[in-house]
Design a protein around this motif. Structure first.
Motif, PDB file in Angstrom:
ATOM      1  N   THR A 200       2.759   5.795 -10.162  1.00 17.96           N
ATOM      2  CA  THR A 200       3.447   4.803 -10.990  1.00 17.96           C
ATOM      3  C   THR A 200       4.567   4.088 -10.245  1.00 17.96           C
ATOM      4  N   ASP A 201       5.086   4.706  -9.175  1.00 21.08           N
ATOM      5  CA  ASP A 201       6.168   4.068  -8.431  1.00 21.08           C
ATOM      6  C   ASP A 201       6.219   4.629  -7.017  1.00 21.08           C
ATOM      7  N   GLU A 202       6.603   3.770  -6.100  1.00 23.46           N
ATOM      8  CA  GLU A 202       6.794   4.182  -4.706  1.00 23.46           C
ATOM      9  C   GLU A 202       7.871   3.293  -4.115  1.00 23.46           C
ATOM     10  N   PHE A 203       8.839   3.908  -3.451  1.00 18.32           N
ATOM     11  CA  PHE A 203       9.852   3.105  -2.771  1.00 18.32           C
ATOM     12  C   PHE A 203      10.389   3.857  -1.566  1.00 18.32           C
ATOM     13  N   THR A 204      10.944   3.102  -0.653  1.00 14.67           N
ATOM     14  CA  THR A 204      11.566   3.670   0.539  1.00 14.67           C
ATOM     15  C   THR A 204      13.047   3.319   0.516  1.00 14.67           C
ATOM     16  N   ASN A 205      13.878   4.334   0.631  1.00 16.43           N
ATOM     17  CA  ASN A 205      15.318   4.137   0.658  1.00 16.43           C
ATOM     18  C   ASN A 205      15.681   3.474   1.990  1.00 16.43           C
ATOM     19  N   PRO A 206      16.295   2.285   1.955  1.00 12.49           N
ATOM     20  CA  PRO A 206      16.586   1.582   3.203  1.00 12.49           C
ATOM     21  C   PRO A 206      17.630   2.284   4.075  1.00 12.49           C
ATOM     22  N   LYS A 207      18.489   3.086   3.463  1.00 14.24           N
ATOM     23  CA  LYS A 207      19.529   3.778   4.239  1.00 14.24           C
ATOM     24  C   LYS A 207      18.985   5.013   4.953  1.00 14.24           C
ATOM     25  N   THR A 208      18.168   5.795   4.247  1.00 15.35           N
ATOM     26  CA  THR A 208      17.663   7.046   4.824  1.00 15.35           C
ATOM     27  C   THR A 208      16.261   6.903   5.400  1.00 15.35           C
ATOM     28  N   ASN A 209      15.577   5.813   5.026  1.00 13.47           N
ATOM     29  CA  ASN A 209      14.187   5.567   5.419  1.00 13.47           C
ATOM     30  C   ASN A 209      13.239   6.629   4.861  1.00 13.47           C
ATOM     31  N   LYS A 210      13.676   7.338   3.808  1.00 13.31           N
ATOM     32  CA  LYS A 210      12.809   8.319   3.141  1.00 13.31           C
ATOM     33  C   LYS A 210      12.029   7.609   2.039  1.00 13.31           C
ATOM     34  N   THR A 211      10.788   8.033   1.860  1.00 16.07           N
ATOM     35  CA  THR A 211       9.922   7.440   0.843  1.00 16.07           C
ATOM     36  C   THR A 211       9.767   8.403  -0.329  1.00 16.07           C
ATOM     37  N   SER A 212       9.799   7.827  -1.526  1.00 18.66           N
ATOM     38  CA  SER A 212       9.619   8.592  -2.760  1.00 18.66           C
ATOM     39  C   SER A 212       8.395   8.071  -3.491  1.00 18.66           C
ATOM     40  N   LYS A 213       7.680   8.987  -4.122  1.00 19.80           N
ATOM     41  CA  LYS A 213       6.553   8.607  -4.981  1.00 19.80           C
ATOM     42  C   LYS A 213       6.747   9.258  -6.338  1.00 19.80           C
ATOM     43  N   CYS A 214       6.312   8.534  -7.370  1.00 16.25           N
ATOM     44  CA  CYS A 214       6.334   9.063  -8.735  1.00 16.25           C
ATOM     45  C   CYS A 214       4.912   8.977  -9.284  1.00 16.25           C
ATOM     46  N   TYR A 215       4.443  10.103  -9.800  1.00 20.46           N
ATOM     47  CA  TYR A 215       3.106  10.164 -10.385  1.00 20.46           C
ATOM     48  C   TYR A 215       3.206  10.473 -11.870  1.00 20.46           C
ATOM     49  N   ARG A 216       2.313   9.879 -12.649  1.00 17.23           N
ATOM     50  CA  ARG A 216       2.178  10.217 -14.066  1.00 17.23           C
ATOM     51  C   ARG A 216       0.918  11.065 -14.202  1.00 17.23           C
TER      52      ARG A 216
END
Length: 107
Positions: A56-72
Protein backbone atom coordinates in the motif's frame (compact mmCIF):
# COMPACT_ATOMS: atom_id res chain seq x y z
CA UNK A 1 -3.49 -14.48 -19.92
CA UNK A 2 -6.70 -16.39 -20.50
CA UNK A 3 -9.04 -17.26 -17.69
CA UNK A 4 -10.06 -20.48 -19.41
CA UNK A 5 -8.12 -22.82 -21.66
CA UNK A 6 -9.79 -24.38 -24.65
CA UNK A 7 -10.64 -28.03 -24.07
CA UNK A 8 -9.89 -27.91 -20.35
CA UNK A 9 -12.51 -27.91 -17.62
CA UNK A 10 -11.66 -25.50 -14.81
CA UNK A 11 -12.98 -26.46 -11.40
CA UNK A 12 -14.93 -23.71 -9.62
CA UNK A 13 -13.29 -22.40 -6.47
CA UNK A 14 -15.87 -21.05 -4.05
CA UNK A 15 -15.41 -17.74 -2.31
CA UNK A 16 -16.02 -16.90 1.32
CA UNK A 17 -19.33 -15.47 2.45
CA UNK A 18 -17.67 -14.20 5.64
CA UNK A 19 -16.27 -10.68 5.99
CA UNK A 20 -12.58 -9.89 5.59
CA UNK A 21 -10.37 -8.39 8.28
CA UNK A 22 -7.67 -5.93 7.20
CA UNK A 23 -4.42 -5.29 9.06
CA UNK A 24 -1.45 -3.18 8.01
CA UNK A 25 2.21 -3.79 8.77
CA UNK A 26 5.06 -1.41 7.93
CA UNK A 27 8.78 -1.92 8.29
CA UNK A 28 12.20 -0.63 7.24
CA UNK A 29 13.93 -2.92 4.76
CA UNK A 30 17.26 -4.57 5.53
CA UNK A 31 19.90 -5.27 2.88
CA UNK A 32 18.91 -8.20 0.68
CA UNK A 33 15.17 -8.03 1.49
CA UNK A 34 13.11 -10.50 -0.53
CA UNK A 35 9.40 -9.75 -0.66
CA UNK A 36 8.51 -13.40 -1.14
CA UNK A 37 10.17 -14.27 2.19
CA UNK A 38 7.71 -11.95 3.95
CA UNK A 39 4.76 -13.48 2.08
CA UNK A 40 5.88 -16.99 3.06
CA UNK A 41 6.30 -15.90 6.69
CA UNK A 42 2.78 -14.45 6.75
CA UNK A 43 1.32 -17.66 5.35
CA UNK A 44 3.39 -19.66 7.82
CA UNK A 45 1.90 -17.68 10.71
CA UNK A 46 -1.73 -17.47 9.55
CA UNK A 47 -2.02 -20.21 6.91
CA UNK A 48 -5.09 -20.09 4.68
CA UNK A 49 -6.57 -17.20 6.70
CA UNK A 50 -4.33 -14.91 4.64
CA UNK A 51 -6.40 -14.17 1.56
CA UNK A 52 -4.03 -11.62 0.03
CA UNK A 53 -1.22 -9.18 0.77
CA UNK A 54 -1.06 -5.84 -1.02
CA UNK A 55 1.72 -3.25 -1.02
CA UNK A 56 0.00 0.00 0.00
CA UNK A 57 2.95 2.36 0.48
CA UNK A 58 6.67 2.56 -0.16
CA UNK A 59 9.04 5.43 0.48
CA UNK A 60 12.71 6.13 0.99
CA UNK A 61 13.81 8.52 3.71
CA UNK A 62 16.06 11.08 1.97
CA UNK A 63 18.16 11.65 5.11
CA UNK A 64 18.89 8.02 6.01
CA UNK A 65 18.34 6.50 2.54
CA UNK A 66 16.36 3.71 4.27
CA UNK A 67 13.32 2.33 2.47
CA UNK A 68 10.03 1.48 4.17
CA UNK A 69 7.18 -0.65 2.86
CA UNK A 70 3.64 -0.95 4.17
CA UNK A 71 1.50 -3.97 3.35
CA UNK A 72 -2.21 -4.51 3.90
CA UNK A 73 -2.98 -8.10 4.82
CA UNK A 74 -6.50 -9.38 4.15
CA UNK A 75 -7.50 -12.16 6.51
CA UNK A 76 -10.64 -14.20 5.80
CA UNK A 77 -11.98 -17.60 6.71
CA UNK A 78 -14.02 -19.82 4.42
CA UNK A 79 -16.14 -21.22 7.25
CA UNK A 80 -16.59 -18.58 9.97
CA UNK A 81 -16.27 -14.95 10.95
CA UNK A 82 -12.88 -14.09 12.41
CA UNK A 83 -12.62 -12.31 15.75
CA UNK A 84 -10.52 -9.21 16.41
CA UNK A 85 -8.69 -11.03 19.21
CA UNK A 86 -7.80 -13.93 16.91
CA UNK A 87 -6.47 -11.68 14.13
CA UNK A 88 -4.67 -9.34 16.54
CA UNK A 89 -2.81 -12.36 17.98
CA UNK A 90 -1.79 -13.51 14.48
CA UNK A 91 -0.71 -9.99 13.55
CA UNK A 92 1.42 -9.68 16.71
CA UNK A 93 3.06 -13.03 15.96
CA UNK A 94 3.78 -11.87 12.40
CA UNK A 95 5.29 -8.60 13.69
CA UNK A 96 7.52 -10.48 16.13
CA UNK A 97 8.68 -13.06 13.57
CA UNK A 98 9.26 -10.37 10.93
CA UNK A 99 11.91 -8.91 13.21
CA UNK A 100 13.43 -12.12 14.53
CA UNK A 101 13.39 -14.22 11.34
CA UNK A 102 13.69 -11.65 8.53
CA UNK A 103 15.53 -8.87 10.35
CA UNK A 104 12.80 -6.36 9.46
CA UNK A 105 12.55 -3.23 11.60
CA UNK A 106 8.79 -3.08 12.18
CA UNK A 107 7.43 0.46 12.51
Amino acid sequence: HKQFEEGKITKFKSYSKYPPCYKDIAFWLPEGYEENDFFELARGVAGDLVEKIDLTDEFTNPKTNKTSKCYRITYRSMDRSLTDDEINALQEELRAKSGSELNLEVR
